[in-house]
Each structure stands twice: as structure tokens, then as C-alpha cells.
Design an enzyme around this catalytic site. Structure first.
Site, PDB file in Angstrom:
ATOM      1  N   TYR A   1       0.832  -1.204   0.000  1.00  0.00           N
ATOM      2  CA  TYR A   1       0.000   0.000   0.000  1.00  0.00           C
ATOM      3  C   TYR A   1       0.863   1.247   0.000  1.00  0.00           C
ATOM      4  O   TYR A   1       2.084   1.188   0.176  1.00  0.00           O
ATOM      5  CB  TYR A   1      -0.936  -0.009   1.210  1.00  0.00           C
ATOM      6  CG  TYR A   1      -0.268   0.299   2.545  1.00  0.00           C
ATOM      7  CD1 TYR A   1       0.550  -0.628   3.173  1.00  0.00           C
ATOM      8  CD2 TYR A   1      -0.451   1.532   3.171  1.00  0.00           C
ATOM      9  CE1 TYR A   1       1.158  -0.338   4.392  1.00  0.00           C
ATOM     10  CE2 TYR A   1       0.149   1.825   4.390  1.00  0.00           C
ATOM     11  CZ  TYR A   1       0.950   0.881   4.991  1.00  0.00           C
ATOM     12  OH  TYR A   1       1.571   1.163   6.184  1.00  0.00           O
TER      13      TYR A   1
ATOM     14  N   ARG B   1       7.919   4.377  -4.737  1.00  0.00           N
ATOM     15  CA  ARG B   1       7.978   3.410  -3.630  1.00  0.00           C
ATOM     16  C   ARG B   1       6.930   2.310  -3.826  1.00  0.00           C
ATOM     17  O   ARG B   1       7.197   1.140  -3.521  1.00  0.00           O
ATOM     18  CB  ARG B   1       7.779   4.127  -2.291  1.00  0.00           C
ATOM     19  CG  ARG B   1       8.036   3.207  -1.100  1.00  0.00           C
ATOM     20  CD  ARG B   1       8.046   3.959   0.208  1.00  0.00           C
ATOM     21  NE  ARG B   1       6.753   4.567   0.508  1.00  0.00           N
ATOM     22  CZ  ARG B   1       6.519   5.375   1.532  1.00  0.00           C
ATOM     23  NH1 ARG B   1       7.504   5.680   2.377  1.00  0.00           N
ATOM     24  NH2 ARG B   1       5.330   5.884   1.747  1.00  0.00           N
TER      25      ARG B   1
ATOM     26  N   ARG C   1      -8.979 -21.073  -3.854  1.00  0.00           N
ATOM     27  CA  ARG C   1      -8.748 -21.846  -2.619  1.00  0.00           C
ATOM     28  C   ARG C   1      -7.676 -21.135  -1.812  1.00  0.00           C
ATOM     29  O   ARG C   1      -6.955 -20.284  -2.334  1.00  0.00           O
ATOM     30  CB  ARG C   1      -8.283 -23.261  -2.970  1.00  0.00           C
ATOM     31  CG  ARG C   1      -6.928 -23.257  -3.644  1.00  0.00           C
ATOM     32  CD  ARG C   1      -6.794 -24.294  -4.738  1.00  0.00           C
ATOM     33  NE  ARG C   1      -5.744 -23.823  -5.646  1.00  0.00           N
ATOM     34  CZ  ARG C   1      -4.527 -24.330  -5.684  1.00  0.00           C
ATOM     35  NH1 ARG C   1      -4.206 -25.346  -4.944  1.00  0.00           N
ATOM     36  NH2 ARG C   1      -3.626 -23.816  -6.482  1.00  0.00           N
TER      37      ARG C   1
ATOM     38  N   HIS D   1      -0.803 -21.309   0.291  1.00  0.00           N
ATOM     39  CA  HIS D   1       0.294 -20.348   0.435  1.00  0.00           C
ATOM     40  C   HIS D   1       0.891 -19.989  -0.922  1.00  0.00           C
ATOM     41  O   HIS D   1       1.204 -18.843  -1.193  1.00  0.00           O
ATOM     42  CB  HIS D   1       1.396 -20.906   1.350  1.00  0.00           C
ATOM     43  CG  HIS D   1       1.026 -20.888   2.797  1.00  0.00           C
ATOM     44  ND1 HIS D   1       0.024 -21.675   3.323  1.00  0.00           N
ATOM     45  CD2 HIS D   1       1.508 -20.175   3.834  1.00  0.00           C
ATOM     46  CE1 HIS D   1      -0.087 -21.451   4.623  1.00  0.00           C
ATOM     47  NE2 HIS D   1       0.793 -20.527   4.961  1.00  0.00           N
TER      48      HIS D   1
ATOM     49  N   LYS E   1       6.458  -1.714   1.800  1.00  0.00           N
ATOM     50  CA  LYS E   1       5.277  -1.141   2.475  1.00  0.00           C
ATOM     51  C   LYS E   1       4.139  -2.155   2.364  1.00  0.00           C
ATOM     52  O   LYS E   1       3.218  -2.037   1.546  1.00  0.00           O
ATOM     53  CB  LYS E   1       4.916   0.228   1.869  1.00  0.00           C
ATOM     54  CG  LYS E   1       4.118   1.098   2.840  1.00  0.00           C
ATOM     55  CD  LYS E   1       4.182   2.554   2.465  1.00  0.00           C
ATOM     56  CE  LYS E   1       3.230   3.416   3.277  1.00  0.00           C
ATOM     57  NZ  LYS E   1       3.398   3.373   4.722  1.00  0.00           N
TER      58      LYS E   1
ATOM     59  N   GLU F   1      12.950   3.221  13.862  1.00  0.00           N
ATOM     60  CA  GLU F   1      11.831   4.059  13.427  1.00  0.00           C
ATOM     61  C   GLU F   1      10.679   3.885  14.400  1.00  0.00           C
ATOM     62  O   GLU F   1      10.758   3.086  15.345  1.00  0.00           O
ATOM     63  CB  GLU F   1      11.415   3.748  11.986  1.00  0.00           C
ATOM     64  CG  GLU F   1      10.950   2.342  11.726  1.00  0.00           C
ATOM     65  CD  GLU F   1      10.540   2.101  10.256  1.00  0.00           C
ATOM     66  OE1 GLU F   1      10.408   3.060   9.482  1.00  0.00           O
ATOM     67  OE2 GLU F   1      10.334   0.924   9.909  1.00  0.00           O
TER      68      GLU F   1
ATOM     69  N   LEU G   1      11.339   1.477   6.740  1.00  0.00           N
ATOM     70  CA  LEU G   1      10.656   1.908   5.522  1.00  0.00           C
ATOM     71  C   LEU G   1      11.373   3.170   5.018  1.00  0.00           C
ATOM     72  O   LEU G   1      11.665   4.061   5.818  1.00  0.00           O
ATOM     73  CB  LEU G   1       9.194   2.238   5.826  1.00  0.00           C
ATOM     74  CG  LEU G   1       8.395   2.575   4.567  1.00  0.00           C
ATOM     75  CD1 LEU G   1       7.998   1.295   3.846  1.00  0.00           C
ATOM     76  CD2 LEU G   1       7.168   3.401   4.897  1.00  0.00           C
TER      77      LEU G   1
HETATM   78  N1  PDD Z   1       3.147   5.037   7.422  1.00  0.00           N
HETATM   79  N2  PDD Z   1       7.925   3.923   8.780  1.00  0.00           N
HETATM   80  C1  PDD Z   1       6.796   3.191   8.814  1.00  0.00           C
HETATM   81  C2  PDD Z   1       6.846   1.833   9.416  1.00  0.00           C
HETATM   82  C3  PDD Z   1       5.601   3.726   8.299  1.00  0.00           C
HETATM   83  O1  PDD Z   1       4.475   2.987   8.335  1.00  0.00           O
HETATM   84  C4  PDD Z   1       5.599   5.042   7.760  1.00  0.00           C
HETATM   85  C5  PDD Z   1       4.354   5.678   7.201  1.00  0.00           C
HETATM   86  C6  PDD Z   1       6.808   5.762   7.745  1.00  0.00           C
HETATM   87  C7  PDD Z   1       6.889   7.154   7.188  1.00  0.00           C
HETATM   88  O2  PDD Z   1       6.822   7.141   5.789  1.00  0.00           O
HETATM   89  P1  PDD Z   1       6.250   8.383   4.959  1.00  0.00           P
HETATM   90  O3  PDD Z   1       7.025   9.565   5.377  1.00  0.00           O
HETATM   91  O4  PDD Z   1       6.534   8.004   3.542  1.00  0.00           O
HETATM   92  O5  PDD Z   1       4.775   8.512   5.273  1.00  0.00           O
HETATM   93  C8  PDD Z   1       7.942   5.177   8.256  1.00  0.00           C
HETATM   94  C9  PDD Z   1       1.910   5.497   6.810  1.00  0.00           C
HETATM   95  C10 PDD Z   1       1.637   6.938   6.979  1.00  0.00           C
HETATM   96  C11 PDD Z   1       0.777   4.576   7.248  1.00  0.00           C
HETATM   97  O6  PDD Z   1       1.040   3.399   7.392  1.00  0.00           O
HETATM   98  O7  PDD Z   1      -0.362   5.032   7.387  1.00  0.00           O
END
Ligand code: PDD
Length: 292
Positions: free
Chosen positions: A36, A55, A103, A106, A151, A183, A207
């Protein structure tokens, strides 16, 4: 326009939420087999769209889902969503799962048709209270997998960690793996220490945040010293400032870490400067003065 708020885009069509259905055999539902993106948009202008779509392409390629649209198609979809959303600021959610099989297995056949879901919601950004007081965070051992650079919609570990932080009286967790602070549960990490801004390098355990990259660009453009280096848990505990950044929460100062004040226990000077530059880039985007 506003009468269409509440609709979602599903596999080529805009539908009322109540009519948007996905098969229970969808691998996104059964396995969390999907990826996503979350893209902020200010005054109808998507922010850093090119970076978010790059990304998304990288996430799709990493899990071997063929992109169901080309770049122009994704851009059209984002703009259609923004037209439907109407005035104001919004966050756009794009999700692609591997699709539904007959079905539960995996392994997957090569001819599945990916499921594409997209929707928007109003984006309010961090509250004035949060920006005045800052956020309380705790450190937690990172229990996620070793491909945090994808992501992925499989966010169970992130959800468990956020809940654990909340149950411990914090508002978010900063994740530590092998002694390194990486993070937040849904945000990138920055510290200010010895007069320099620092964020961990990209790699499989974080990420690659789009807001993170923008913060580094703003630091470079305005002559704020920065380094892209590992942050040990000890350095985190000793930081003058800690920030968490994301597309939806922007740049949030962390003022308490594990119940200890960070610096003076209030948003710091470097954060104030960076937040002003960030807000300025939003204003420029709203006015159509910048293309990003
Ligand atoms: N999440 N690290 C993680 C694990 C994240 O889920 C996100 C963002 C970021 C920051 O990335 P960015 O600056 O590109 O938004 C870092 C989004 C906002 C979410 O899952 O809703």
C-alpha cells in the site's frame, strides 16, 4: 464533489462504501498478501507523488505483483480521488493485493488479477496540542520481519507494538533492533545530538520514508547539519531532540522517552526551524508554486 465523499475506488470503479466488496478468498484478506501507499494532498495537490509512486512500484516489484496500472494510470487515479474528495487536505490510500484465488494456498498461481482499492480521507495533520506538548514515546524491541523496506499491508507486528506502547502509557514506540533505534511504528526517526540532525540509513529494517527524504532535503537546502548514520539506543536516550515523521503526522517532536524528558521536555529549536520549512513547502504546494 462532496456528495461523493464516502465512495471508494475498487477495481476500476468508484462505489459507495456499502457496495464495495472483496472476495473472502482475496489473498490480502487471508494472508496480508499486498502492499500500500499513503499520499498526503494539500489543497488538491498530491505531495511528492512521484516519490510515493516510485515506492509503490518498488514494493510491488519486491513481492512480485505486476503493477495493475502504469504511472499515468496511478496519477489519474490519485487525481480522480482528489476530485471526488473536494476541497481541503486529504490523504490518499492506495492498496494492491495479489487478488483472489479459488482456494486458500500459500503458493499462488501466476494468473491472479490483483485487487486495487483506493480511497481518501480528510487530513488534519498533528493537533496544535501535540505540537506544543510533543509526544510521549517508549522504546520497544522490534519484533517485525526483515523486509520493513516493503510497504506491506501485513502490519500485525506494528499494531501489536503500538498497542503495547499505549498500554505502557506512551503514545508511540520507537523500535530497537540489535541495539539500534530504527523508526516508529508508522513513522521515520530523527534525533538531534551534538548540534547535528541524524537519521538511520535506509536498509531492510526501515521503511524508506518520503517525509524523511524531504526533511533531509530541507536540512541541506537551509544549511542545517545532518548525518545519515545509525542511532544506538544509548544515543537515542541521550538525544537533545527526537522527531517522528510521516506523511500523515508530518514532523512530531517526541518530548518524553521512556518517561524521561527529551532535552528540556518540550519541542526543541531545531524542530521549530524544520517544522517551519516543512509548513512552507506545504504552502508553496497549495499555491501551485512547487511541483512536488
Ligand atoms: N506510514 N515507517 C513506517 C513503518 C511507516 O508505516 C511510515 C508511514 C513511515 C513514514 O513514511 P512516509 O514519510 O513516507 O509517510 C515510516 C503510513 C503513513 C501509514 O502506514 O499510514
Amino acid at each position: 464533489m462532496t456528495d461523493r465523499v464516502g465512495e471508494v475506488y475498487l477495481n476500476g470503479r468508484f462505489l459507495p462504501l456499502s457496495e464495495a466488496h472483496v472476495s473472502v478468498m482475496d489473498r490480502g484478506f487471508l494472508f496480508g498478501d499486498g502492499v500500500y501507499e499513503v499520499i498526503p494532498a494539500f489543497g488538491g495537490h498530491p505531495f511528492r507523488l512521484q516519490h510515493h509512486l516510485a515506492r509503490l512500484r518498488a514494493s510491488l516489484a519486491a513481492v512480485r505483483i505486476a503493477s495493475p496500472m502504469d504511472e499515468a494510470g496511478w496519477r489519474r487515479l490519485v487525481n480522480d480521488l482528489l476530485d471526488h474528495a473536494g476541497a481541503g487536505d486529504h490523504s490518499i490510500y492506495l492498496q494492491v493485493t495479489r487478488g483472489a484465488d479459488g482456494r486458500r494456498d500459500h503458493s499462488y498461481p501466476s494468473d491472479l488479477k490483483p485487487t486495487v482499492l483506493a480511497m481518501s480521507r480528510p487530513l488534519t495533520g498533528p493537533s496544535p496540542e501535540l505540537l506544543t506538548k510533543g509526544l510521549k514515546a517508549c522504546t520497544l524491541e522490534d519484533i517485525r520481519w526483515a523486509r520493513c523496506d516493503i510497504k506491506s499491508t501485513s502490519l500485525l507486528a506494528n499494531i501489536m507494538l503500538l498497542q503495547q506502547a499505549k498500554e505502557a502509557g506512551a503514545e508511540d514506540a520507537i523500535l530497537v533492533r540489535n541495539g539500534l533505534a530504527l523508526e516508529g511504528t508508522a513513522s521515520s526517526l530523527f534525533i538531534v545530538r551534538n548540534g547535528a540532525l541524524r537519521t538511520p540509513p535506509k536498509g531492510p529494517f526501515i521503511l524508506p520514508g518520503i517525509t524523511r527524504d524531504l526533511v533531509l532535503e530541507l536540512a541541506a537546502a537551509h544549511g542545517m547539519a545532518f548525518e545519515v548514520e545509525d542511532i544506538t539506543a544509548a544515543e537515542l536516550a541521550d538525544a537533545d531532540e527526537i522527531w517522528l515523521t510521516s506523511s500523515t503526522r508530518e514532523i512530531v517532536p517526541v518530548t518524553f522517552l521512556d518517561s524521561t524528558p527529551v532535552g528540556q521536555g518540550k519541542p526543541g529549536r531545531a524542530w521549530n526551524r524544520m517544522n517551519a520549512w516543512y509548513q512552507d513547502s506545504k504552502i508553496r504546494l497549495r499555491m501551485g508554486l512547487s511541483a512536488c
